[in-house]
Motif scaffolding. Structure first.
Motif, PDB file in Angstrom:
ATOM      1  N   GLY A  46       0.786  -1.233   0.000  1.00 51.91           N
ATOM      2  CA  GLY A  46       0.000   0.000   0.000  1.00 51.91           C
ATOM      3  C   GLY A  46       0.811   1.273   0.000  1.00 51.91           C
ATOM      4  N   LEU A  47       0.551   2.138   0.975  1.00 52.83           N
ATOM      5  CA  LEU A  47       1.154   3.473   1.006  1.00 52.83           C
ATOM      6  C   LEU A  47       2.650   3.391   1.331  1.00 52.83           C
ATOM      7  N   GLY A  48       3.010   2.451   2.205  1.00 51.50           N
ATOM      8  CA  GLY A  48       4.426   2.259   2.541  1.00 51.50           C
ATOM      9  C   GLY A  48       5.210   1.740   1.345  1.00 51.50           C
ATOM     10  N   MET A  88      -9.474   8.148   2.333  1.00 54.63           N
ATOM     11  CA  MET A  88      -9.451   6.810   1.738  1.00 54.63           C
ATOM     12  C   MET A  88      -8.498   6.757   0.541  1.00 54.63           C
ATOM     13  N   TYR A 121      -9.065   2.654  16.293  1.00 54.51           N
ATOM     14  CA  TYR A 121      -8.298   3.215  15.162  1.00 54.51           C
ATOM     15  C   TYR A 121      -8.152   4.737  15.336  1.00 54.51           C
ATOM     16  N   VAL A 167       2.318   8.143   9.963  1.00 61.12           N
ATOM     17  CA  VAL A 167       1.073   8.054   9.194  1.00 61.12           C
ATOM     18  C   VAL A 167      -0.117   8.000  10.160  1.00 61.12           C
ATOM     19  N   ALA A 168      -0.947   9.035  10.087  1.00 62.04           N
ATOM     20  CA  ALA A 168      -2.193   9.047  10.879  1.00 62.04           C
ATOM     21  C   ALA A 168      -3.345   8.715   9.949  1.00 62.04           C
TER      22      ALA A 168
END
Ligand SMILES: NC(=O)c1ccc[n+]([C@@H]2O[C@H](COP(=O)([O-])OP(=O)(O)OC[C@H]3O[C@@H](n4cnc5c(N)ncnc54)[C@H](O)[C@@H]3O)[C@@H](O)[C@H]2O)c1
Length: 262
Positions: free
Chosen positions: A16-18, A199, A167, A152-153
């Motif tokens: 994903g984002l990482g 999202m 969460y 990352v929040a």
């Protein structure tokens, strides 16, 4: 700060984002130590890059001994390859929704702690272990900069939806740590920035029921779609490169405000 020739530790860097951040840092000439649980996904990243500049250290961020040992290995690798540590991107995270009080009764405390352990304490642990080494690299440039911490929040830190108790608490903790951490680390020439996406397309959001995804997409103003992982890493890269960004939380949300219920 210049990215080329530096080493970055990226937790959650296999997906994903990482993963997008790993690939974009790699494209900019950095070396990346991926700390992640998932060896299958990490192998795919390694296969699409080069083992010279991307290494995987299988790590559960809730296992403090493992975090310390693997951050040490990553720092030793950066010293051997003469690509000094330049920063830490703490992107490992999970969802695990549960109502505060539902049909099963009050929220399960172990489930709550599980999310906090990964998203909040795991973030702190990767960062604090990395600082042992980042505070000792040779400062560079006229400002004497040593490196950058990216945490990352989530937009859920501000508008946690129903069912996102743990969460939202974990991401609210990450948001709240940003300024004090930046203040603590200023004397070492280390900056701290937190990104708070709404999202984004990733394996995490792939698992969401279509109804939930549609509701979140409707809450977007512009663009009316989920973010793409590269749009996250673009900002992470800009935060690393631009020295004036520090102690700040940046929302990446297409001006959306998440609805109470999905
Ligand atoms: N995708 C979104 O819409 C979105 C929105 C807001 C915030 N976020 C946050 O962005 C970060 C990345 O999320 P993503 O969407 O890329 O999800 P993802 O599921 O694709 O990636 C998360 C990564 O974290 C790793 N991970 C999970 N638990 C771990 C543990 N205990 N130890 C080590 N690694 C572990 C997973 O193996 C995976 O590689 C998370 O912190 C998430 O909360 C994502």
């Amino acid at each position: 700060m210049k990215i080329e020739g530096r080493t970055f530790i990226v937790s959650g860097g296999a997906s994903g984002l990482g993963r997008a951040t790993t690939l974009d840092l790699y494209a900019k000439g950095a070396s990346i130590a991926i700390l992640d649980l998932n060896s299958d996904l990490a192998s795919q990243v390694i296969a699409s890059t080069s083992a010279d500049r991307v290494r995987f250290f299988q790590t559960d961020v809730t296992n403090s001994e493992q975090v310390a040992a693997n951050v040490k290995l990553a720092a030793e690798w950066s010293a051997e390859t003469k690509n000094p540590l330049g920063g830490i991107v703490a992107a490992a995270g999970i969802g695990n929704p549960a109502l505060t009080y539902g049909r099963q009764g009050p929220v399960d405390l172990d489930g709550f702690k599980f999310v906090i352990d990964i998203n909040l304490i795991g973030t702190v642990d990767v960062v604090r272990n990395g600082l042992e080494y980042l505070t000792k690299v040779q400062p560079e440039g006229e400002d004497g900069e040593r490196g950058v911490i990216i945490m990352v929040a989530s937009a859920a830190a501000y508008e946690g939806q129903s069912g996102q108790l743990a969460y939202a608490a974990s991401k609210g903790g990450v948001v709240s740590m940003t300024l004090p951490m930046a203040r603590d680390l200023s004397k070492y020439g280390i900056r701290v920035v937190t990104l708070a996406p709404s999202m984004f397309d990733s394996p995490m959001t792939e698992k969401m029921p279509p109804k939930v995804k549609e509701s979140l997409t409707r809450s977007m103003e512009f663009p009316k779609r989920p973010g793409k992982p590269h749009e996250f890493s673009q900002v992470a890269i800009a935060c690393i490169e631009s020295t004036m960004i520090n102690g700040e939380v940046i929302r990446l949300d297409g001006a959306s405000r998440m609805p109470a219920r999905l």
